[in-house]
Design a protein around this motif. Structure first.
Motif, PDB file in Angstrom:
ATOM      1  N   THR A 131      34.193  75.458  28.130  1.00  0.00           N
ATOM      2  CA  THR A 131      34.226  74.538  29.532  1.00  0.00           C
ATOM      3  C   THR A 131      35.120  73.517  29.165  1.00  0.00           C
ATOM      4  N   LYS A 132      35.583  72.937  30.256  1.00  0.00           N
ATOM      5  CA  LYS A 132      36.739  71.758  30.297  1.00  0.00           C
ATOM      6  C   LYS A 132      36.039  70.533  29.759  1.00  0.00           C
ATOM      7  N   THR A 133      34.464  70.266  29.936  1.00  0.00           N
ATOM      8  CA  THR A 133      33.775  69.230  29.307  1.00  0.00           C
ATOM      9  C   THR A 133      34.020  69.431  27.797  1.00  0.00           C
ATOM     10  N   GLU A 134      33.836  70.484  27.272  1.00  0.00           N
ATOM     11  CA  GLU A 134      33.727  70.900  26.000  1.00  0.00           C
ATOM     12  C   GLU A 134      35.062  70.507  25.305  1.00  0.00           C
ATOM     13  N   GLN A 135      36.399  71.017  25.910  1.00  0.00           N
ATOM     14  CA  GLN A 135      37.702  70.830  25.439  1.00  0.00           C
ATOM     15  C   GLN A 135      37.830  68.950  25.572  1.00  0.00           C
ATOM     16  N   ALA A 136      37.528  68.373  26.453  1.00  0.00           N
ATOM     17  CA  ALA A 136      37.953  66.945  26.799  1.00  0.00           C
ATOM     18  C   ALA A 136      36.926  66.215  25.415  1.00  0.00           C
ATOM     19  N   LEU A 137      35.644  66.635  25.159  1.00  0.00           N
ATOM     20  CA  LEU A 137      35.144  65.903  24.387  1.00  0.00           C
ATOM     21  C   LEU A 137      35.600  66.231  22.752  1.00  0.00           C
ATOM     22  N   TRP A 138      36.155  67.486  22.544  1.00  0.00           N
ATOM     23  CA  TRP A 138      36.751  67.625  21.416  1.00  0.00           C
ATOM     24  C   TRP A 138      38.034  66.799  21.092  1.00  0.00           C
ATOM     25  N   LEU A 139      38.760  66.673  22.352  1.00  0.00           N
ATOM     26  CA  LEU A 139      40.076  65.819  22.182  1.00  0.00           C
ATOM     27  C   LEU A 139      39.435  64.538  21.980  1.00  0.00           C
ATOM     28  N   VAL A 140      38.408  64.022  22.751  1.00  0.00           N
ATOM     29  CA  VAL A 140      37.864  62.516  22.313  1.00  0.00           C
ATOM     30  C   VAL A 140      37.678  62.295  21.043  1.00  0.00           C
ATOM     31  N   LEU A 141      36.846  63.288  20.560  1.00  0.00           N
ATOM     32  CA  LEU A 141      36.474  63.111  18.962  1.00  0.00           C
ATOM     33  C   LEU A 141      37.716  63.186  18.172  1.00  0.00           C
ATOM     34  N   ALA A 142      38.771  63.974  18.383  1.00  0.00           N
ATOM     35  CA  ALA A 142      39.846  63.875  17.551  1.00  0.00           C
ATOM     36  C   ALA A 142      40.645  62.621  17.620  1.00  0.00           C
ATOM     37  N   ASN A 143      40.647  61.985  18.943  1.00  0.00           N
ATOM     38  CA  ASN A 143      41.167  60.775  18.978  1.00  0.00           C
ATOM     39  C   ASN A 143      40.677  59.623  18.359  1.00  0.00           C
ATOM     40  N   ALA A 144      38.976  59.606  18.228  1.00  0.00           N
ATOM     41  CA  ALA A 144      38.570  58.718  17.693  1.00  0.00           C
ATOM     42  C   ALA A 144      38.508  58.741  16.183  1.00  0.00           C
ATOM     43  N   LEU A 145      38.745  60.022  15.610  1.00  0.00           N
ATOM     44  CA  LEU A 145      38.920  60.214  14.207  1.00  0.00           C
ATOM     45  C   LEU A 145      40.050  59.749  13.496  1.00  0.00           C
ATOM     46  N   SER A 146      41.038  59.966  14.673  1.00  0.00           N
ATOM     47  CA  SER A 146      42.499  59.465  14.288  1.00  0.00           C
ATOM     48  C   SER A 146      42.559  57.985  14.238  1.00  0.00           C
ATOM     49  N   LEU A 147      41.933  57.243  15.248  1.00  0.00           N
ATOM     50  CA  LEU A 147      41.942  55.782  15.259  1.00  0.00           C
ATOM     51  C   LEU A 147      41.100  55.117  14.220  1.00  0.00           C
ATOM     52  N   CYS A 148      39.711  55.611  13.851  1.00  0.00           N
ATOM     53  CA  CYS A 148      39.060  55.301  12.641  1.00  0.00           C
ATOM     54  C   CYS A 148      39.796  55.367  11.339  1.00  0.00           C
ATOM     55  N   MET A 149      40.258  56.624  11.263  1.00  0.00           N
ATOM     56  CA  MET A 149      41.004  56.700   9.883  1.00  0.00           C
ATOM     57  C   MET A 149      42.186  55.833   9.783  1.00  0.00           C
ATOM     58  N   ALA A 150      42.695  55.513  11.169  1.00  0.00           N
ATOM     59  CA  ALA A 150      44.050  54.651  10.874  1.00  0.00           C
ATOM     60  C   ALA A 150      43.774  53.337  10.589  1.00  0.00           C
ATOM     61  N   LEU A 151      42.580  53.123  11.007  1.00  0.00           N
ATOM     62  CA  LEU A 151      42.006  51.495  10.665  1.00  0.00           C
ATOM     63  C   LEU A 151      41.724  51.294   9.238  1.00  0.00           C
ATOM     64  N   ILE A 152      41.109  52.566   8.987  1.00  0.00           N
ATOM     65  CA  ILE A 152      40.799  52.312   7.371  1.00  0.00           C
ATOM     66  C   ILE A 152      41.924  52.389   6.481  1.00  0.00           C
ATOM     67  N   ILE A 153      43.031  53.256   6.732  1.00  0.00           N
ATOM     68  CA  ILE A 153      44.038  53.251   6.033  1.00  0.00           C
ATOM     69  C   ILE A 153      44.809  51.894   6.145  1.00  0.00           C
ATOM     70  N   SER A 154      44.828  51.114   7.376  1.00  0.00           N
ATOM     71  CA  SER A 154      45.456  49.940   7.120  1.00  0.00           C
ATOM     72  C   SER A 154      44.699  48.618   6.465  1.00  0.00           C
ATOM     73  N   ALA A 155      43.365  48.844   6.749  1.00  0.00           N
ATOM     74  CA  ALA A 155      42.488  48.107   5.933  1.00  0.00           C
ATOM     75  C   ALA A 155      42.681  48.005   4.531  1.00  0.00           C
TER      76      ALA A 155
END
Length: 510
Positions: free
Chosen positions: A10-34
């Motif tokens: 479903t398109k919902t599943e695809q969208a939520l996987w992308l949201v999760l990927a973006n969230a993971l990228s943001l969190c790990m970028a913050l950790i790397i910077s910290a």
């Protein structure tokens, strides 16, 4: 035979996987910077951040709007032609990346002089090969999204961040590698991401007989031009206010503005994921001759789903802005709460990307012109502000007002393109329900915290969040907003009868 795209997804599943990927990228970028900010000196960390800033800034120019072309063209051709389209895009990226790398290497000294940091010279020269490694794989996430492989996007993002930690962060922690060691590690990490990216670009075409395509490089450039110009104007809109604050209002005010005037990361993740899904979907619909009614049905469904996620977070952040600033940056930055509230108001209007629809329908020039007028207006108003009534709040209000102008112009243009009214373009009743439920819940959450007498920022934030969520979920359920259905694809990995992009009816409350 043409392979069906995104079978069983479903398109919902695809969208939520992308949201999760973006969230993971943001969190790990913050950790790397910290981590790096704690192990490197201020000068070293500042130099490292400048290298990243220079790359990301120039990337807007040298990518030439081409990454979106993957989504647009791949959705319009049979999968057998996909590899031919990707090869033509990669050819363009190779040429642009070579010029980019040469500019970084030969212009390192000039850029270092411009930014008044001699350390940049050698580090930019080490970093110069990176565009040649990363630009040819800029379209990996879009290719995987078009063919319904968004779960693999999460893996790709995770590997990229792991490479950064292994080759940049750990050498600094263990060996005190310094800024040059960290930058060199980024190059090695980029090589790893490049190798994985090229492998993933061919993944959707396994067991597919490749064929030729009628898509020409000229077609690709014709599509990318308005995307490129709107990206440039968007960059001006996003960076102008910070530039004027930094240059005319001082370092302390810049720190306050940089920390306070930030749009919700959650909104950015949701909108980015939706954009990744919408562009190929709208492009496919255009190719199949869809009518305005189908576009409007899809559009309203997307807006409802996006608002159901963004609105509660936006209202919560407005109510608990001082506690959020204090928790994240310390008590001294509680003063930035007003800035945070002002910018968060934008997310009540920015709940869906307009670009995918306009680009798919060949109206990219309209999209670019709206951003051009906004960029010019913002520059003029910011300059007047710092000269005649210098104020952080004034700058924030100006930026928010011009952004709203841009969003309203795009909304009106979209209504005209689809031959409908503003009332017919948006699910106003559903949006109002979400907004009222969010405001009611957060108000009671704030009231409960004040009655208990908690004063420290973090406990206030935690209690306020728990109370607000505890009230919001049953209230929203009573109003017909079903979050169980929304999140079910990601949690249960199964089909849903009610999908994110409902085409069979005009219902948006799914």
């Amino acid at each position: 035979m043409k392979r069906e795209i995104a079978i069983g997804k479903t398109k919902t599943e695809q969208a939520l996987w992308l949201v999760l990927a973006n969230a993971l990228s943001l969190c790990m970028a913050l950790i790397i910077s910290a981590i790096l900010s704690r192990y490197m000196t201020t000068v070293e960390y500042g130099t490292y951040r400048q290298v990243i800033y220079i790359y990301s800034t120039l990337l807007i120019i040298f990518s030439f709007g081409l990454p979106n072309a993957y989504s647009y063209f791949l959705a319009r051709v049979p999968i057998e032609e996909g590899q031919a389209v990707i090869r033509k895009l990669n050819l363009l990226f190779w040429g642009l990346s070579v010029v980019f790398s040469l500019l970084l290497f030969t212009g390192a000294a000039r850029i270092a002089e411009l930014l008044a940091n001699p350390l940049l010279t050698v580090n930019l020269k080490y970093f110069a090969v990176t565009p040649m490694l990363l630009m040819p794989v800029l379209g990996v996430e879009r290719v995987l999204t078009v063919y319904g492989m968004t779960r693999v996007v999460l893996v790709y993002v995770l590997l990229g961040r792991v490479f950064c930690i292994l080759f940049s962060v750990l050498p600094e922690i263990i060996f005190d590698a310094g800024v040059t060691g960290v930058v060199t590690g980024l190059v090695v990490a980029s090589l790893g991401s490049s190798l994985v990216g090229f492998r993933l670009l061919s993944l959707p075409f396994k067991n597919v007989t490749p064929g030729k395509t009628e898509i020409t490089i000229r077609d690709i450039l014709r599509f990318s031009m308005p995307v490129f110009t709107s990206s440039l104007y968007g960059f001006i809109i996003g960076s102008a206010s910070q530039f004027f604050v930094s240059r005319y209002l001082g370092v302390e005010n810049f720190a306050m503005f940089a920390n306070g005037y930030k749009e919700l990361p959650v909104a950015g993740m949701v909108i980015g994921a939706i954009s990744g899904i919408l562009l190929p979907e709208f492009s496919r619909m255009t190719q199949n001759g869809a009518g305005n009614k189908e576009y409007i049905t899809l559009w309203k469904s997307v807006i409802f789903k996006s608002a159901s996620i963004i609105y509660p977070f936006a209202v919560f952040c407005c109510v608990f802005a001082p506690e959020i600033m204090g928790t994240l940056y310390g008590s001294v930055y509680r003063e930035a709460a007003d800035l945070f509230r002002i910018v968060t108001i934008i997310n009540l209007a920015r709940i869906v990307p307009y670009g995918p629809l306009m680009f798919a329908l060949g109206k990219g020039k309209v999209f670019a012109n709206a951003h051009m007028v906004t960029a010019i207006s913002l520059l003029a108003l910011d300059l007047s502000c710092v000269y005649f009534f210098p104020s952080l709040l004034a700058i924030a209000v100006i930026t928010t007002a011009t952004t709203f102008f841009c969003l309203m112009a795009l909304m009106i243009s979209t209504a005209r393109i689809l031959n409908t009214s503003l009332l017919g373009l948006l699910p106003w009743k559903s949006m109002l329900k979400i907004l009222l439920a969010s405001a009611f819940s957060c108000f009671l959450g704030s009231l409960a915290v004040s009655r208990v007498g908690i004063t420290r920022d973090f406990p206030v934030l935690v209690m306020g969040f728990l109370v607000s969520v505890g009230i919001y979920l049953p209230v929203s359920r009573a109003l017909g907003i079903n979050y169980t259905v929304l999140l079910k694809p990601l949690v249960a990995f199964q089909k849903m009868n009610k999908i994110f992009f409902c085409r069979k009816c005009n219902c948006t409350n799914q």
